[in-house]
Write an enzyme that holds these catalytic residues in place. Structure first.
Site, short mmCIF file in Angstrom:
data_model
loop_
_atom_site.label_atom_id
_atom_site.label_comp_id
_atom_site.label_asym_id
_atom_site.label_seq_id
_atom_site.Cartn_x
_atom_site.Cartn_y
_atom_site.Cartn_z
N HIS A 209 -6.72 19.21 12.68
CA HIS A 209 -7.85 19.89 12.84
C HIS A 209 -8.37 19.45 14.26
O HIS A 209 -9.31 20.38 15.16
CB HIS A 209 -9.02 19.33 11.81
CG HIS A 209 -8.83 20.10 10.67
ND1 HIS A 209 -8.24 19.51 9.38
CD2 HIS A 209 -8.92 21.37 10.47
CE1 HIS A 209 -8.27 20.42 8.41
NE2 HIS A 209 -8.61 21.56 8.95
N ARG A 320 -15.14 28.08 9.49
CA ARG A 320 -14.89 26.74 8.86
C ARG A 320 -16.28 26.33 8.64
O ARG A 320 -16.99 25.53 9.70
CB ARG A 320 -14.05 25.92 9.61
CG ARG A 320 -12.50 26.30 9.83
CD ARG A 320 -11.72 25.16 10.49
NE ARG A 320 -10.32 25.40 10.08
CZ ARG A 320 -9.54 25.99 10.86
NH1 ARG A 320 -9.93 26.69 11.95
NH2 ARG A 320 -8.28 26.21 10.54
N ARG A 356 -15.87 30.71 4.77
CA ARG A 356 -15.16 29.70 4.03
C ARG A 356 -16.03 28.71 3.47
O ARG A 356 -16.89 28.14 4.31
CB ARG A 356 -13.79 29.00 4.74
CG ARG A 356 -13.17 28.29 3.60
CD ARG A 356 -11.90 27.75 4.12
NE ARG A 356 -12.33 26.48 5.26
CZ ARG A 356 -11.32 26.11 5.80
NH1 ARG A 356 -9.81 26.52 5.59
NH2 ARG A 356 -11.56 25.24 6.73
N GLU A 458 -3.13 28.76 0.14
CA GLU A 458 -2.68 27.69 1.03
C GLU A 458 -1.92 26.47 0.16
O GLU A 458 -1.46 25.39 0.66
CB GLU A 458 -3.96 27.21 1.75
CG GLU A 458 -4.91 26.68 1.14
CD GLU A 458 -6.17 26.12 2.04
OE1 GLU A 458 -6.06 25.85 3.27
OE2 GLU A 458 -7.24 25.99 1.48
N ARG A 492 0.54 17.30 7.59
CA ARG A 492 0.41 18.25 8.86
C ARG A 492 -0.49 17.51 10.01
O ARG A 492 -0.19 17.91 11.23
CB ARG A 492 -0.61 19.19 8.79
CG ARG A 492 -2.08 19.03 8.43
CD ARG A 492 -2.78 20.16 7.70
NE ARG A 492 -3.68 20.83 8.73
CZ ARG A 492 -4.67 21.72 8.32
NH1 ARG A 492 -4.77 21.98 6.85
NH2 ARG A 492 -5.49 22.33 9.24
N CYS A 529 -5.19 33.02 8.30
CA CYS A 529 -5.95 32.69 9.29
C CYS A 529 -5.58 31.07 9.88
O CYS A 529 -6.15 30.36 10.31
CB CYS A 529 -7.55 32.43 8.67
SG CYS A 529 -7.53 31.45 7.02
C1 PEP Z 1 -5.03 26.56 6.65
O1 PEP Z 1 -4.64 25.84 5.90
O2 PEP Z 1 -4.08 27.32 7.09
C2 PEP Z 1 -6.34 26.74 7.25
C3 PEP Z 1 -6.50 27.90 7.90
O3 PEP Z 1 -7.45 25.87 6.69
P1 PEP Z 1 -7.46 24.55 7.52
O4 PEP Z 1 -6.56 24.68 8.70
O5 PEP Z 1 -9.11 24.44 7.94
O6 PEP Z 1 -7.23 23.64 6.56
MG MG Z 2 -6.52 24.77 4.66
#
Ligand code: PEP
Ligand code: MG
Length: 601
Positions: A209, A320, A356, A458, A492, A529
């Site tokens: 993030h 977001r 979202r 997701e 991630r 997204c």
């Molecule tokens: C994702 O998981 O691809 C997404 C867009 O949501 P975030 O990155 O906010 O978890």
């Molecule tokens: Mg996500």
């Protein structure tokens, strides 16, 4: 000079002074609460008994020492800010000082300790929350808006009470480059991008993030840069300068003259390229043979929406909303949320805004919501689960948010999207809740609008039952960041296993293909997204798979548009097939890259 290499997170080349930021998270600070160690949401729900004699006195002392420390900080800040940034901002902090030292607030917090046996931290949370509600109830709009300041004052006071020096990213010197272990989304939310050169952090990957926020804010950034904090401390013993190339993932401390010249050339090239990209903004994302796709923007705040306008997005593909909730001691009210959502809807002038709902947990904690200790937070109390499966309190969070979203839908084209869906029944439960909230607004005679209901795909679970989910929603948006992490069991944000987090892994692409196919079969639009949507090599294969909408950080829009405009659907379909047939991520990336080069030549 010391040169380090990290992960390229957000393009741009900058030179600036090093600013080392070492602020612990509010949650961590509160665990220092010496009385209960569990100071939970607004007051000590852990049931601290501190009201008797010396314990109450001790808590009063903690509180008053905290107020005195926060007051000293603010007085110094007012002076510094007045000298460096003028009267307007200084007055803001003077206002904070006035609220902090208000006798009524002190009396209220002290009474909570003595009469209701709260510890100092619980008393601060309650007192701040109460004051904030009082401001919100005022007629005068200017005063009502001061309610937002209470969150800041509360944060400063909590840190001061814990004896942790408060560093705010909201008032740092102009032109610095921030070096930190990590920056939370709430840290980045405080940044004024026009004052900060960029940042470099030890942790994180391209889809962490922190990296996403850097791209949203258009700030050059390097993440996963191991050893950067030590190098920065060392550099401060010398000139304390840093050049950072976010497109290449490179940083150089105390650069030589020759290195500065080289970086200046790179910077000039980057800026020229940016200008060329802006020239594409007014053109549609239409292929040579007439297929048009939508290109939306990912945002976290209303300011991001305004900043995206020069890039001319077709809408907001991902708002977001959690950024409004982060690092505040209290939850945003329905009206605060309505104001933010309606502002974005108006800024987008009738173009769709996909809002979202709250997606916290994982690497996004929220101070105002109690989170359990979890061994695997990314597999835990996250996203819609936290709202749906929680005790009444958290369902209340979602209800309030839906009320605000429906009201904002009267001001523009708002779509509501739910994160972290992994089961069919979750969607049914949410739809029932939305219907209830709508009926409630109707009964109260409130102005509201209709919304489309969609989900983020997701989790592999959602992807594999996409055909069933498509029966009950209006749209899908593929969250490739989480879909990749969950499909490949690769965190991630964990820089150590960044190589396992393979965006081009054929398994991820096969799931993406199935989701798009399921959406098409049911006639609902499918967008993406996650960060994959903004990666140039992915543009053609996604087009070939039939993606309807791509959503990404604003500055990626023209790059993706350029590829789509140069392509034909035949080329895109061939690229998609080649990616699906690859054995490895490297092979998939290579064929996608070759296909992209071929259309751009
Ligand atoms: C994702 O998981 O691809 C997404 C867009 O949501 P975030 O990155 O906010 O978890
Ligand atoms: Mg996500």
């Amino acid at each position: 000079m010391t040169a380090l290499k990290g992960i390229a997170a957000s393009p741009g080349v900058v030179l600036g002074r090093v600013f080392v930021y070492t602020m612990p998270r509010l949650e961590a600070v509160e665990s220092r609460c010496h009385a209960c160690h569990r100071c939970a949401w607004f007051g000590c729900e852990a049931g601290v008994e501190v009201g008797e004699g010396s314990v109450a006195e001790a808590e009063l002392k903690v509180l008053h020492d905290g107020i005195a420390a926060a007051r000293d900080q603010l007085e110094n800040l007012v002076e510094r800010v007045r000298a460096e940034r003028g009267d307007d901002l200084a007055e803001v902090f003077e206002g904070h000082l006035e609220i902090l030292t208000d006798e009524g607030l002190d009396e209220e917090m002290s009474a909570a300790i003595v009469e209701r046996k709260l510890c100092a931290y619980g008393a601060i949370r309650e007192g701040i929350e109460h004051q904030r509600n009082e401001f919100l109830a005022l007629e005068d709009e200017y005063l009502r808006e001061r309610a937002d300041d209470l969150a800041d004052i509360g944060r400063r006071l909590l840190y001061a009470t814990a004896g942790v020096p408060f560093m705010s990213l909201g008032d740092i010197p102009e032109g610095v480059i921030i070096v930190a272990r990590d920056l939370t989304p709430s840290d980045t939310a405080q940044l004024d991008p026009s004052r900060v050169g960029g940042f470099a952090v030890e942790t994180g990957g391209r889809t962490s993030h922190t990296a996403i926020m850097a791209r949203t804010l258009e700030l050059p950034a390097v993440v996963g840069c191991v050893g950067i904090l030590d190098a920065a401390q060392h550099a401060l013993e010398g000139k304390g300068e840093l050049v950072l190339d976010g497109g290449k993932g490179e940083v150089v401390f105390n650069p030589s003259d020759a290195e500065i010249t080289q970086f200046e050339q790179r910077r000039a090239a980057y800026l020229a390229d940016r200008e060329a990209m802006l020239a594409l903004a007014s053109l549609p994302a239409t292929t040579r043979d007439g297929q048009t796709v939508m290109l939306g923007v990912n945002i976290g705040t209303p300011a991001d929406a305004s900043a995206a306008i020069p890039w001319n997005p077709d809408g907001v593909g991902l708002y977001r909303s959690e950024f409004l909730f982060m690092d505040q001691p209290t939850l945003p009210t329905e009206d605060q949320q309505f104001k933010a959502y309606a502002t974005v809807a108006k800024v987008m002038k009738g173009k769709p805004v996909i809002l979202r709902t709250l997606d916290v947990g994982g690497d996004k904690p929220v101070a105002a919501i109690p989170f359990p200790e979890e061994d695997n937070p990314f597999l835990g109390w996250r996203g819609v689960r936290m709202c749906l499966y929680a005790e009444e309190g958290n369902q209340g969070v979602l209800r309030t948010q839906l009320r605000a979203a429906l009201r904002a839908a009267a001001e523009g084209d708002v779509w509501v999207m739910y994160p972290m869906i992994s089961a069919y029944e979750e969607v049914l439960a949410i739809k029932a809740l939305l219907a209830e909230v709508q009926a409630e607004l109707h009964a109260q005679g409130k102005r509201y609008g209709q919304v489309k209901t969609g989900i983020m795909v997701e989790t592999p679970g959602a992807a594999m039952i996409a055909d069933k989910l498509a029966e009950i929603v209006d749209f899908f948006s593929i969250g490739s960041n989480d879909l990749t992490q969950y499909t490949l069991a690769a965190d991630r944000g964990n820089q150590q296993i960044a190589r396992c987090y393979q965006t081009f892994h054929p398994a991820v692409w096969r799931l993406v293909a199935e989701v798009i196919k399921a959406g098409k079969a049911r006639g609902i639009p499918v967008g993406m997204c996650g960060e994959l949507a903004g990666i140039e090599e992915a543009a053609l294969p996604l087009l070939g798979l039939g993606l309807d909408e791509y959503s990404m950080s604003a500055q990626s829009l023209p790059r993706i548009k350029r590829i789509i405009r140069a392509a034909s659907m035949d080329q895109a379909c061939a690229a998609a097939q080649a990616v699906l047939q690859a054995h490895t991520a490297a092979e998939a990336h290579a064929v996608a890259h070759a296909a992209m080069r071929a259309v751009l030549e």
